[in-house]
Design a protein around this motif. Structure first.
Motif, PDB file in Angstrom:
ATOM      1  N   GLY A  27       0.856  -0.990  -0.023  1.00  0.00           N
ATOM      2  CA  GLY A  27      -0.081  -0.014   0.240  1.00  0.00           C
ATOM      3  C   GLY A  27       0.898   1.216  -0.067  1.00  0.00           C
ATOM      4  N   THR A  28       1.913   1.156   0.994  1.00  0.00           N
ATOM      5  CA  THR A  28       2.924   2.167   0.900  1.00  0.00           C
ATOM      6  C   THR A  28       4.082   1.481   1.033  1.00  0.00           C
ATOM      7  N   SER A  29       5.264   2.177   0.169  1.00  0.00           N
ATOM      8  CA  SER A  29       6.770   1.455   0.548  1.00  0.00           C
ATOM      9  C   SER A  29       7.384   2.868   1.206  1.00  0.00           C
ATOM     10  N   LEU A  30       8.245   2.213   2.335  1.00  0.00           N
ATOM     11  CA  LEU A  30       8.752   3.130   3.029  1.00  0.00           C
ATOM     12  C   LEU A  30      10.491   2.572   2.999  1.00  0.00           C
ATOM     13  N   SER A  31      10.656   1.602   2.263  1.00  0.00           N
ATOM     14  CA  SER A  31      11.663   0.936   2.199  1.00  0.00           C
ATOM     15  C   SER A  31      12.433   1.189   0.861  1.00  0.00           C
ATOM     16  N   GLY A  32      13.912   1.329   0.874  1.00  0.00           N
ATOM     17  CA  GLY A  32      14.606   1.418  -0.154  1.00  0.00           C
ATOM     18  C   GLY A  32      14.884   0.229  -1.035  1.00  0.00           C
ATOM     19  N   ARG A  33      15.429   0.111  -2.233  1.00  0.00           N
ATOM     20  CA  ARG A  33      15.816  -0.893  -3.009  1.00  0.00           C
ATOM     21  C   ARG A  33      17.032  -1.858  -2.289  1.00  0.00           C
ATOM     22  N   ARG A  34      17.830  -1.262  -1.535  1.00  0.00           N
ATOM     23  CA  ARG A  34      18.769  -1.862  -0.851  1.00  0.00           C
ATOM     24  C   ARG A  34      18.292  -2.935   0.073  1.00  0.00           C
ATOM     25  N   GLU A  35      17.401  -2.320   1.009  1.00  0.00           N
ATOM     26  CA  GLU A  35      16.770  -3.242   1.745  1.00  0.00           C
ATOM     27  C   GLU A  35      15.838  -4.354   1.621  1.00  0.00           C
ATOM     28  N   TRP A  36      14.815  -4.013   0.593  1.00  0.00           N
ATOM     29  CA  TRP A  36      14.054  -5.185  -0.011  1.00  0.00           C
ATOM     30  C   TRP A  36      14.833  -6.148  -0.814  1.00  0.00           C
ATOM     31  N   SER A  37      15.814  -5.657  -1.527  1.00  0.00           N
ATOM     32  CA  SER A  37      16.463  -6.650  -2.498  1.00  0.00           C
ATOM     33  C   SER A  37      17.433  -7.628  -1.595  1.00  0.00           C
ATOM     34  N   ALA A  38      18.029  -6.955  -0.552  1.00  0.00           N
ATOM     35  CA  ALA A  38      18.698  -7.944   0.434  1.00  0.00           C
ATOM     36  C   ALA A  38      17.707  -9.226   0.892  1.00  0.00           C
ATOM     37  N   LEU A  39      16.539  -9.080   0.713  1.00  0.00           N
ATOM     38  CA  LEU A  39      15.467 -10.209   1.352  1.00  0.00           C
ATOM     39  C   LEU A  39      15.290 -11.305   0.290  1.00  0.00           C
ATOM     40  N   GLY A  40      15.794 -10.743  -1.270  1.00  0.00           N
ATOM     41  CA  GLY A  40      15.568 -11.630  -2.458  1.00  0.00           C
ATOM     42  C   GLY A  40      14.281 -11.112  -3.119  1.00  0.00           C
ATOM     43  N   VAL A  41      13.737  -9.893  -2.851  1.00  0.00           N
ATOM     44  CA  VAL A  41      12.632  -9.233  -3.523  1.00  0.00           C
ATOM     45  C   VAL A  41      13.057  -8.920  -4.836  1.00  0.00           C
ATOM     46  N   ALA A  42      12.377  -9.189  -5.808  1.00  0.00           N
ATOM     47  CA  ALA A  42      12.760  -8.659  -7.114  1.00  0.00           C
ATOM     48  C   ALA A  42      12.342  -7.213  -7.655  1.00  0.00           C
ATOM     49  N   ALA A  43      10.983  -7.059  -7.143  1.00  0.00           N
ATOM     50  CA  ALA A  43      10.275  -5.621  -7.309  1.00  0.00           C
ATOM     51  C   ALA A  43       9.390  -5.492  -6.404  1.00  0.00           C
ATOM     52  N   VAL A  44       9.165  -3.987  -6.207  1.00  0.00           N
ATOM     53  CA  VAL A  44       7.989  -3.577  -5.351  1.00  0.00           C
ATOM     54  C   VAL A  44       7.252  -2.391  -6.211  1.00  0.00           C
ATOM     55  N   HIS A  45       6.023  -2.554  -5.835  1.00  0.00           N
ATOM     56  CA  HIS A  45       5.068  -1.799  -6.475  1.00  0.00           C
ATOM     57  C   HIS A  45       4.093  -1.236  -5.484  1.00  0.00           C
ATOM     58  N   GLU A  46       3.822   0.309  -5.579  1.00  0.00           N
ATOM     59  CA  GLU A  46       2.944   0.718  -4.269  1.00  0.00           C
ATOM     60  C   GLU A  46       1.409   0.682  -5.175  1.00  0.00           C
ATOM     61  N   THR A  47       0.599   0.139  -4.303  1.00  0.00           N
ATOM     62  CA  THR A  47      -0.907   0.086  -4.781  1.00  0.00           C
ATOM     63  C   THR A  47      -1.772   1.093  -4.119  1.00  0.00           C
TER      64      THR A  47
END
Length: 348
Positions: free
Chosen positions: A296-316
């Motif tokens: 719904g809202t993303s407050l995390s940067g690419r470095r943080e979520w990519s470290a989890l193995g997440v390929a992409a983040v989309h706000e909805t």
């Protein structure tokens, strides 16, 4: 293309619903015991965890294989008390027929616990024996300890309590923890059976040391401190998200998927460390399945979520479950189409 929905939860509201389809599991959630409009400050000062103990005693009369006590992190919002589980001990003792020497002060809220002693508590040995033959677990949201600067009372400043009131609550909870440590010293728990007989001074030191260990227990602050009281009865504490993920079969579901889409209201530091995303991402990494997050809202940067193995983040903009699911629990048309569009970008 099909979209399979697998509800998950992190110990807060929605945990019981996520596990509704799991057989032989009874879920008790402190979030279900919060009345609408509960004043946080009043809940912290006067709220009692007694109803949770009553529910647990009732759950023990069922044939369920597992009794899962889901405890949130925030007193006054997800939890209607901050009494360190003192009231829970009373409710459990009453339900099991164990006498309670002084129930009135134990159910009067956290502020009433100043000066409480082991003599005021029910027989912890009897309660422990009642739980010993059952698979009872605590699923907690965050690893906060009950006492200390990062503990329950400290986390309520300044939004709920001022510094003076928080310090008073810290002292009261400290007295309860010391009382629990003293009550446990009367059992075989923690006793060195091979050591020499101890003097009263040594025993007092051992109780103080044990109280410090309990006060610093990871996850002890969950459920307004009820997690610590349950841990003192031998109930294991575990982070809720991976535990729920295991019970609902995330590993097998992810292994059969081409793409995993995780839907969260907010993607922030808490979600990245203690939410459902790490539990799902770990399973997806083992199965080599890509993970995409709809937040719904993303407050995390690419470095943080990519470290989890997440390929992409989309706000909805989706903030509540009703934005994602319809009245029947199925994926709403708009949400399904959003997931389908994302899947097509991965040529699935």
């Amino acid at each position: 293309m099909s979209v399979d929905v697998l509800p998950l939860a992190d110990g807060r509201s929605g945990t019981a619903e996520a596990l509704a389809g799991v057989r032989d599991v009874v879920v008790l959630s402190d979030a279900t015991l919060v009345a609408p409009g509960t004043d946080r400050a009043d809940a912290v000062r006067n709220g009692s965890s007694r109803p949770l103990g009553t529910l647990l005693a009732s759950a023990l009369t069922t044939d369920a294989r597992t009794v899962l006590v889901a405890l949130g992190a925030d007193a006054g919002t997800g939890t209607a008390w901050a009494d360190g589980g003192a009231g829970m001990l009373v409710g459990l003792a009453d339900g099991l027929g164990v006498p309670v020497p002084d129930s009135s002060r134990l159910v009067a809220g956290g502020a009433a616990l100043r000066g409480v002693t082991a003599d005021d508590l029910p027989d912890l040995g009897a309660l422990r024996r009642a739980l010993a033959g059952r698979d009872v677990r605590v699923a907690h949201r965050a690893p906060d300890a009950l006492l200390g600067l990062g503990g329950l009372a400290g986390g309520l400043v300044p939004d709920v309590l001022d510094a003076v009131a928080a310090q008073d609550l810290e002292r009261a909870l400290g007295d309860l923890v010391h009382a629990i440590a003293g009550a446990r010293a009367g059992t075989l728990v923690g006793r060195d059976l091979l050591g020499a007989a101890t003097t009263s001074t040594t025993s007092a030191r051992a109780i103080s040391d044990h109280a410090r260990e309990l006060g610093a227990l990871r996850g002890g602050a969950a459920g307004g401190g009820a997690a610590l009281a349950l841990a003192a009865l031998g109930v294991p504490l575990a982070p809720a998200a991976p535990l729920v993920a295991d019970l609902v079969g995330v590993t097998s579901a992810v292994a059969q998927a081409d793409l995993v889409v995780v839907v969260v209201p907010v993607l922030d530091g808490d979600e990245s460390h203690d939410g459902v995303l790490p539990a799902v991402a770990d399973a997806a990494l083992d199965a080599a399945v890509p993970v995409v997050v709809l937040a719904g809202t993303s407050l995390s940067g690419r470095r943080e979520w990519s470290a989890l193995g997440v390929a992409a983040v989309h706000e909805t903009g989706w903030a509540v479950p009703d934005d994602v699911l319809d009245a029947d629990g199925a994926v709403a048309d708009e949400a399904a189409e959003r997931v389908a569009r994302i899947a097509r970008t991965w040529r699935l």
